[in-house]
Design an enzyme around this catalytic site. Structure first.
Site, PDB file in Angstrom:
ATOM      1  N   GLN B 115       6.117  30.580 -29.655  1.00  0.00           N
ATOM      2  CA  GLN B 115       5.363  30.599 -30.555  1.00  0.00           C
ATOM      3  C   GLN B 115       5.586  29.721 -31.704  1.00  0.00           C
ATOM      4  OE1 GLN B 115       3.642  34.606 -31.791  1.00  0.00           O
ATOM      5  NE2 GLN B 115       5.383  35.181 -30.268  1.00  0.00           N
ATOM      6  N   SER B 118       5.177  30.745 -38.199  1.00  0.00           N
ATOM      7  CA  SER B 118       5.834  30.875 -39.343  1.00  0.00           C
ATOM      8  C   SER B 118       6.463  29.670 -39.942  1.00  0.00           C
ATOM      9  CB  SER B 118       6.866  31.918 -39.475  1.00  0.00           C
ATOM     10  OG  SER B 118       6.351  33.192 -39.226  1.00  0.00           O
ATOM     11  N   SER B 150       9.852  32.087 -31.723  1.00  0.00           N
ATOM     12  CA  SER B 150      10.326  33.120 -30.518  1.00  0.00           C
ATOM     13  C   SER B 150      10.356  32.331 -29.325  1.00  0.00           C
ATOM     14  CB  SER B 150       9.428  34.409 -30.119  1.00  0.00           C
ATOM     15  OG  SER B 150       9.332  35.052 -31.532  1.00  0.00           O
ATOM     16  N   GLU B 231      -0.968  40.535 -30.193  1.00  0.00           N
ATOM     17  CA  GLU B 231       0.765  40.837 -30.222  1.00  0.00           C
ATOM     18  C   GLU B 231       0.819  42.238 -31.038  1.00  0.00           C
ATOM     19  OE1 GLU B 231       4.448  38.442 -32.371  1.00  0.00           O
ATOM     20  OE2 GLU B 231       2.484  37.806 -32.814  1.00  0.00           O
ATOM     21  N   ASN B 346       4.796  45.193 -41.415  1.00  0.00           N
ATOM     22  CA  ASN B 346       4.276  46.420 -41.502  1.00  0.00           C
ATOM     23  C   ASN B 346       3.512  46.622 -42.702  1.00  0.00           C
ATOM     24  OD1 ASN B 346       5.069  46.685 -38.783  1.00  0.00           O
ATOM     25  ND2 ASN B 346       5.991  48.516 -39.320  1.00  0.00           N
ATOM     26  N   GLU B 347       4.062  46.037 -43.802  1.00  0.00           N
ATOM     27  CA  GLU B 347       3.172  46.131 -45.053  1.00  0.00           C
ATOM     28  C   GLU B 347       2.082  45.150 -45.017  1.00  0.00           C
ATOM     29  OE1 GLU B 347       6.590  45.401 -44.920  1.00  0.00           O
ATOM     30  OE2 GLU B 347       7.199  47.328 -45.578  1.00  0.00           O
TER      31      GLU B 347
END
Lengths: 376, 362
Positions: B115, B118, B150, B231, B346-347
């Protein structure tokens, strides 16, 4: 949920939404039961009270999933009254034992013979306030009707519990009466015994223990011959099934309560302005409510799965998850409301305390975790 | 049932155990060989069309495969980026020739995919990416830096977003590119567990032919959000994975457990693994009825990532003083710690839930 269940939910929701349940719940809490009993008659018109009762006893014989749909809505609207007991537990117990022979009757007779009393007398004496009387909200007198019917059944030599089923199930189905009972590991208190009848030889031994939820009146009861007899009979299976139906209904009611708390909180944080903006814009607030949504989203499939399988371990999982989700909804809901949420005038309070009352009902989370682990 | 048995028997007979980590040279090769065997049994991607090596199986069958796969303790899928993230994107947005060119090689692990999302200055704020795709006559030239890629250390190809114009969201283009070409430098990064599960990719004029653009140039953001919900949700983390770990946890409790507080935590882990499973069945039913994986997948992502940590923390607490000894549980624990960070923190997921599911203002 199938389309019929969606429609059932929608009908219940529109009835309850239009009924000013907060006012009814507050009246119930203050001992004025009329508006609440009138509401229960309307619920029975929609079939709620007949769901778990087989057709041969004038019921609907609905699925446990239908029952879950109903209890989610009862929780969603904070409907007062012994719903779990009247709609889930006693119908299940009475209809299962009605068809399972005479073991309970024999055991009851044996137990009362040991007490040196006639089984018939004992049943009549121990029978709680009559359904008719209780519907009027007068809990004082004993039950001539019920007692007579039971004496008749015993004299005929018919199965005692079968006779009880004939006597009670059509009444419960029609919404003419609410009934209540409790046995371990549920609390030794029966809810709303002042307005609902205690069948199966249950007896109030001390009235009016206060609940954390003022809309629940607790009475310390003696489960009577029912508990002593059924412990030693084949009908223990029916007792477990009835208990589990109570736990399942309780889980569904908790889910509905959690959903209501979330909805009210989402609405409130959009209206409340601080620092020049609605507090719903703050991430700290958003994340609290997102966590509530996650907990409810993942508890609900467990409840519906349990309704489908009716396996004890699935029901225990559902009860634990629904308790946890509803508790989070209560905690975060109160937090995002701030001080107004901590007042009796704010309707939120009705759900905050109901959640806390239902979490330990029909098997504490710890009891259900323990039972679950035994099955794994 | 026959399908479940076939999978179970195949895995019992063939699944290797104790392979070296897939983030090592030897381990990577061994994991690719295993993928070949799965492909030959047409088990590498059961829900794909037969033309690409699948079986046209339903999503429910895929979940069955996953349950059996994790229950058999079979190797981690070296091709998972491609199989579970890129492939669904290609099915939704790819051209027929892209499907033919990439899917069979992906399923055989001839190509392992990395991937490339980022960047050093674009993590949670993914739309802030700066690495560029510059138009040339028959394709695009890539410049810039990707990070936390990744599998990039041992991968052959990569997929991700590049900036093709200045518009924040509409200036992004979704491309697939070869990692083995001039203009690409991969620098492996050792992760918390010591392995090089991700890497930095430095791009200095790497070439992307036109036919390797997914969708139209400038549509990348919209398409990537689809990949992101895969994902987060259904495909990357199947319930079988957590059910298998929860079963191992219960076994561990039976042998080592005594504290009733830990018993309750074991019960809660099992309940949550079952909740994730039932929730997934519900999601599959929704998809089969024509629904889409939407913002609900954000709820799933938070749920499974926290569950994964809880499973491993509980196991380590049961192990007591010996929990310090490096073990499968400590490995799993270190791996689980990444869950709340990757695939969108998660935020960020909680923001998505609050804004899109609850309707709170942005």
């Amino acid at each position: 949920m199938n389309p019929e269940q969606e429609q059932f939910r929608a009908s219940l929701h529109s009835l309850l939404d239009a009924s000013d349940i907060p006012a009814i719940a507050r009246a119930w809490a203050s001992g004025s039961y009329d508006s609440g009993l009138a509401l229960w008659r309307k619920l029975s018109d929609l079939g709620v009270t007949a769901l778990a009762i087989p057709a041969e006893f004038d019921g609907i014989g609905a699925t446990a999933t239908d029952l879950v749909v109903a209890f989610e809505e009862l929780g969603h609207h904070a409907v007062p009254g012994p719903a779990i007991e009247s709609v889930a537990v006693l119908p299940t117990l009475l209809s299962l034992t009605a068809s399972s022979g005479t073991a309970f009757a024999d055991a009851t007779a044996a137990a009362s013979a040991a007490d040196g009393r006639d089984a018939t007398e004992l049943t009549a004496a121990d029978t709680a306030p009559s359904p008719d009387a209780s519907l009027r909200g007068t809990a004082a007198d004993t039950a001539p009707n019920t007692g007579t019917a039971l004496r008749g059944a015993a004299a005929d030599g018919a199965p005692r519990l079968g006779g009880m089923a004939l006597e009670w199930l059509p009444r419960l189905a029609s919404g003419d009466t609410l009934a209540t009972l409790a046995w371990p590991p549920h609390v030794p208190f029966a809810v709303d015994a002042g307005v609902a009848a205690l069948p199966l030889g249950g007896r109030v031994v001390r009235e009016s223990v206060a609940s954390v939820d003022p809309a629940r009146q607790l009475s310390s009861i003696d489960g009577g011959q029912f508990l002593r007899a059924i412990d030693t009979s084949d009908e223990a299976d029916a007792r477990v099934a009835a208990f589990d139906m109570g736990a399942l209904a309780c889980a569904a009611q908790l889910l509905g309560c959690g959903q209501a708390l979330l909805e009210q909180s989402v609405q409130y944080v959009q209206q409340r302005v601080q620092f020049g903006q609605s507090i719903g814009r703050f991430q700290a607030v958003k994340h609290h409510l997102a966590d509530v949504r996650i907990a409810l989203d993942f508890a609900r499939p467990l409840v519906y799965n349990a309704a489908n399988s009716l396996l004890p371990q699935d029901i225990s999982a559902a009860k634990v998850a629904a308790s946890e989700a509803a508790n989070l909804a209560a905690r975060h809901g109160l937090q995002v409301h701030g001080a107004i949420g901590y007042t009796l005038e704010c309707d939120l309070s009705l759900w905050l305390v109901k959640v806390r009352a239902l979490i330990p009902a029909w098997g504490t989370p710890s009891w259900h975790r323990s039972r679950l682990m035994e099955t794994l | 049932v026959t399908f479940r048995l076939e999978v179970r028997e195949f895995l019992a007979a063939h699944a290797p155990h104790g392979l070296p980590s897939l983030d090592t040279p030897d381990g990577n090769l061994a994991h690719r060989e295993w993928e070949q065997k799965l492909y030959d049994a047409r088990l590498a991607a059961v829900s794909w069309p037969a033309a690409f090596g699948g079986r046209d199986a339903s999503l429910l069958d895929w979940l069955t495969f996953e349950e059996e796969y994790w229950a058999a303790d079979a190797p981690v899928r070296v091709g998972q980026n491609g199989l579970f993230l890129l492939a669904p994107t290609l099915f939704a947005h790819g051209t027929p020739s892209q499907l033919e060119r990439h899917l069979p090689r992906m399923a055989r692990a001839d190509d392992v995919w990395a991937q490339a999302w980022s960047e050093p200055e674009a993590g949670s704020d993914l739309a802030a990416i700066r690495a560029t795709a510059t138009r040339v006559s028959d394709g695009w030239l890539l410049h810039g830096q990707k990070t936390w890629s990744s599998r990039a250390s041992f991968a052959d190809k990569a997929f991700g977003l590049f900036r093709s114009s200045g518009e924040r969201h509409r200036g992004l283009t979704y491309v697939m590119f070869d990692l083995h070409q001039p203009g690409v430098t991969v620098r492996p990064i050792a992760q918390l567990n010591g392995e090089t599960g991700f890497a930095e990719i430095f791009l200095d004029g790497a070439f992307v032919p036109d036919e390797e653009v997914i969708g139209e140039p400038g549509e990348g953001w919209k398409i990537a959000m689809g990949t992101a919900s895969h994902e987060r949700g259904l495909s990357l983390r199947s319930p079988g994975r957590f059910i298998a770990t929860a079963r191992r946890l219960i076994d561990l409790w039976r042998v080592h457990g005594s504290d009733p507080l830990l018993r309750d935590r074991v019960a809660d882990c099992w309940i949550k693994a079952r909740a994730y499973q039932e929730h997934t069945f519900q999601t599959v039913a929704r998809l089969n009825a024509g629904g889409h994986l939407g913002a609900e997948s954000s709820a799933g992502k938070v749920f499974w990532s926290e569950l994964d940590i809880a499973l491993h923390e509980t196991a380590l607490d049961i192990l007591g003083p010996s929990a310090e000894i490096a073990s499968r549980w400590t490995d799993g624990y270190l791996f689980s710690l990444a869950g709340p960070i990757y695939a969108g923190t998660n935020e960020v997921q909680r923001n998505v839930i609050a804004e899109r599911l609850l309707g709170l203002p942005r």
